[in-house]
Write an enzyme that holds these catalytic residues in place. Sequence first.
Site, PDB file in Angstrom:
ATOM      1  N   ASP A 296      -8.119  10.420 -11.631  1.00 37.22           N
ATOM      2  CA  ASP A 296      -7.372   9.173 -11.626  1.00 37.22           C
ATOM      3  C   ASP A 296      -7.968   8.142 -10.693  1.00 37.22           C
ATOM      4  O   ASP A 296      -8.720   8.475  -9.802  1.00 37.22           O
ATOM      5  CB  ASP A 296      -5.985   9.467 -11.058  1.00 37.22           C
ATOM      6  CG  ASP A 296      -4.985   9.639 -12.156  1.00 37.22           C
ATOM      7  OD1 ASP A 296      -5.403   9.720 -13.313  1.00 37.22           O
ATOM      8  OD2 ASP A 296      -3.789   9.683 -11.830  1.00 37.22           O
TER       9      ASP A 296
ATOM     10  N   LYS B 279      -6.694   3.400 -15.145  1.00 38.27           N
ATOM     11  CA  LYS B 279      -6.119   2.493 -16.135  1.00 38.27           C
ATOM     12  C   LYS B 279      -6.526   1.040 -15.924  1.00 38.27           C
ATOM     13  O   LYS B 279      -5.979   0.146 -16.541  1.00 38.27           O
ATOM     14  CB  LYS B 279      -4.595   2.630 -16.128  1.00 38.27           C
ATOM     15  CG  LYS B 279      -4.159   4.011 -16.553  1.00 38.27           C
ATOM     16  CD  LYS B 279      -2.672   4.074 -16.785  1.00 38.27           C
ATOM     17  CE  LYS B 279      -2.209   5.509 -16.963  1.00 38.27           C
ATOM     18  NZ  LYS B 279      -2.033   6.205 -15.680  1.00 38.27           N
TER      19      LYS B 279
ATOM     20  N   MET C  59       4.677   1.942  -5.786  1.00 38.28           N
ATOM     21  CA  MET C  59       4.348   0.802  -6.655  1.00 38.28           C
ATOM     22  C   MET C  59       5.256  -0.387  -6.370  1.00 38.28           C
ATOM     23  O   MET C  59       5.734  -1.045  -7.283  1.00 38.28           O
ATOM     24  CB  MET C  59       4.463   1.221  -8.139  1.00 38.28           C
ATOM     25  CG  MET C  59       3.455   2.302  -8.503  1.00 38.28           C
ATOM     26  SD  MET C  59       3.697   3.004 -10.135  1.00 38.28           S
ATOM     27  CE  MET C  59       4.813   4.345  -9.794  1.00 38.28           C
TER      28      MET C  59
ATOM     29  N   GLY D 229      -2.510   4.748   2.901  1.00 41.44           N
ATOM     30  CA  GLY D 229      -2.076   5.726   3.898  1.00 41.44           C
ATOM     31  C   GLY D 229      -2.997   6.935   3.975  1.00 41.44           C
ATOM     32  O   GLY D 229      -3.550   7.375   2.968  1.00 41.44           O
TER      33      GLY D 229
HETATM   34  N1  SAH Z   1       1.589  10.970  -7.718  1.00 44.30           N
HETATM   35  C1  SAH Z   1       1.369  10.034  -6.635  1.00 44.30           C
HETATM   36  C2  SAH Z   1       1.990   8.692  -6.898  1.00 44.30           C
HETATM   37  C3  SAH Z   1       1.413   7.977  -8.049  1.00 44.30           C
HETATM   38  S1  SAH Z   1       2.145   6.391  -8.279  1.00 44.30           S
HETATM   39  C4  SAH Z   1       1.891  10.645  -5.338  1.00 44.30           C
HETATM   40  O1  SAH Z   1       2.557  11.661  -5.355  1.00 44.30           O
HETATM   41  O2  SAH Z   1       1.590  10.079  -4.287  1.00 44.30           O
HETATM   42  C5  SAH Z   1       1.028   5.353  -7.459  1.00 44.30           C
HETATM   43  C6  SAH Z   1       1.648   4.773  -6.189  1.00 44.30           C
HETATM   44  O3  SAH Z   1       1.650   5.735  -5.155  1.00 44.30           O
HETATM   45  C7  SAH Z   1       0.904   3.625  -5.626  1.00 44.30           C
HETATM   46  O4  SAH Z   1       1.209   2.427  -6.291  1.00 44.30           O
HETATM   47  C8  SAH Z   1       1.397   3.612  -4.210  1.00 44.30           C
HETATM   48  O5  SAH Z   1       2.674   3.045  -4.135  1.00 44.30           O
HETATM   49  C9  SAH Z   1       1.549   5.080  -3.925  1.00 44.30           C
HETATM   50  N2  SAH Z   1       0.402   5.628  -3.198  1.00 44.30           N
HETATM   51  C10 SAH Z   1      -0.456   6.571  -3.604  1.00 44.30           C
HETATM   52  N3  SAH Z   1      -1.364   6.865  -2.663  1.00 44.30           N
HETATM   53  C11 SAH Z   1      -1.070   6.073  -1.614  1.00 44.30           C
HETATM   54  C12 SAH Z   1      -1.631   5.902  -0.311  1.00 44.30           C
HETATM   55  N4  SAH Z   1      -2.704   6.609   0.082  1.00 44.30           N
HETATM   56  N5  SAH Z   1      -1.064   5.010   0.510  1.00 44.30           N
HETATM   57  C13 SAH Z   1       0.000   4.279   0.124  1.00 44.30           C
HETATM   58  N6  SAH Z   1       0.569   4.401  -1.085  1.00 44.30           N
HETATM   59  C14 SAH Z   1       0.055   5.289  -1.947  1.00 44.30           C
END
Ligand code: SAH
Length: 476
Positions: A256, A278, A391, A420
């Site tokens: 991804d 995407k 998101m 993060g």
């Molecule tokens: N399955 C993932 C989430 C996917 S949705 C999980 O469990 O983390 C995608 C969203 O996750 C992003 O838009 C953001 O809001 C958040 N996200 C994913 N990685 C991140 C990171 N390292 N720091 C901050 N937000 C993050």
Amino acid sequence: MNFLPVFLNIHDRNCVVAGGGEVAARKIAMLLRAGARVTVIAPQLCPELQEQLDEQSQEGKLVYRAETFHDDHLADAVLAIAATDDFAVNRRVSEAAHRQRIPVNVVDNPALCSFIMPSIVDRTPVVVAVSSGGTSPVLARLLRARLETMIPAAYGRLAAYAGEFRGRVKHRFSQPEKRRRFWERVLQGSFAEMVFAGKDQAAKAWLERELENETEEPTKGEVGEVYLVGAGPGDPELLTFRAMRLMQQADVVVYDRLVSPEILDRVRRDTPRIYAGKERNRHTMPQESINDLLVRLAREGKRVLRLKGGDPFIFGRGGEEIETLSGYGIPFEVVPGITAANGAASYAGIPLTHRDYAQSCIFVTGHLKDGSVDLDWPMLARPKQTIVVYMGLLGLAVLCKQLVAHGLPATTPAAIVQQGTTRKQRVLAGTLETLPDLTAAAHLVPPTLVIVGEVVKLHRKLAWFQPEGNLPGDTE
Ligand code: SAH
């Protein structure tokens, strides 16, 4: 080689340990694990040993003698260990054992030992022993720790099954060379993976089939499988052991947008990679949907690593992908990852729950639909609750306004965390009132995560991670 490595059978044999302290307790525990009967000789016992004694005395495995050591104690012993803090006593044990030709170990004194005890990785019946030949026990322990991470916990079960089938395999393949090839394939392939994933029945059924199968080659046209793996929020150190192992053995990886390059680097070098992000400007992904792609690859017999950011079951559509697989009868397994909320909150010093500030924590997605965010606002705007919004960047202003409109004070602490757990992490902390403007001025780079609730104010005190992305003044 300074020592001969051996594994000693001490089942039901008497071993003598001089010493009643914690070191003795550890040695005794080890001897008991190997099935020995142990006599412990010491004027008194530490609480830990006393407890062991109470537990074991029923079965007569552990006998205590409140005496000082003398030669006769070794009369029917096959092994002696001196673990007292009295050098003279330790030396007496060593000398007596040497006279009686009994192997002896004196803790922290290689000169008095006839054998030394290794650091071990225990996956009984598989045991890995590491020794530095008495030069550096710490080095041996460090090496042991590395092996510990490399050998799956279920290795013992794998070995036990191999033992169970050994006779039949021998019967089936009379030539040793063919037998060896068979085992190599079984112990590194689907069989091992099924055992590690806890699918023991399926694993045994697979082995049965392989044994009935006339050739030594893998069954043609066999379906592969899909590993749906959470890669965590970005820092490769947050990968699980299982994720790391599957990253080494997959035939192809479908990843991804959120999977960081540092993590992708840890996939086995020559594994083909397919990008399934995407973004509109990238065309790596063919027309077929990701679900169909996974099905096709698995049907080609491949072991497919489906690598997703965070945890696959949290806003990751992992459920949908495996539903398709399940519909086609393709085997899969799911490996959880650290979700963005956990990773970003920990690295930003924001405890998601806290006895004083938040008794619950809610994860929501703040996806904008036609310019608005569709969420259950009254439920979110409750006191003593932390809200984590995935998101949520584009809808941030709407989000903050709605939460205030539904009753949260405008002064409620709120933060946004950019990327993060990575070196680019940045945390902006303010309130529901100030966060949208702070964010607009900051030009954040996705992914970002929004956290709302009283716990956010702990950030200033508890922040510990200081990557280069953080700017002074990010926290109001
Ligand atoms: N399955 C993932 C989430 C996917 S949705 C999980 O469990 O983390 C995608 C969203 O996750 C992003 O838009 C953001 O809001 C958040 N996200 C994913 N990685 C991140 C990171 N390292 N720091 C901050 N937000 C993050």
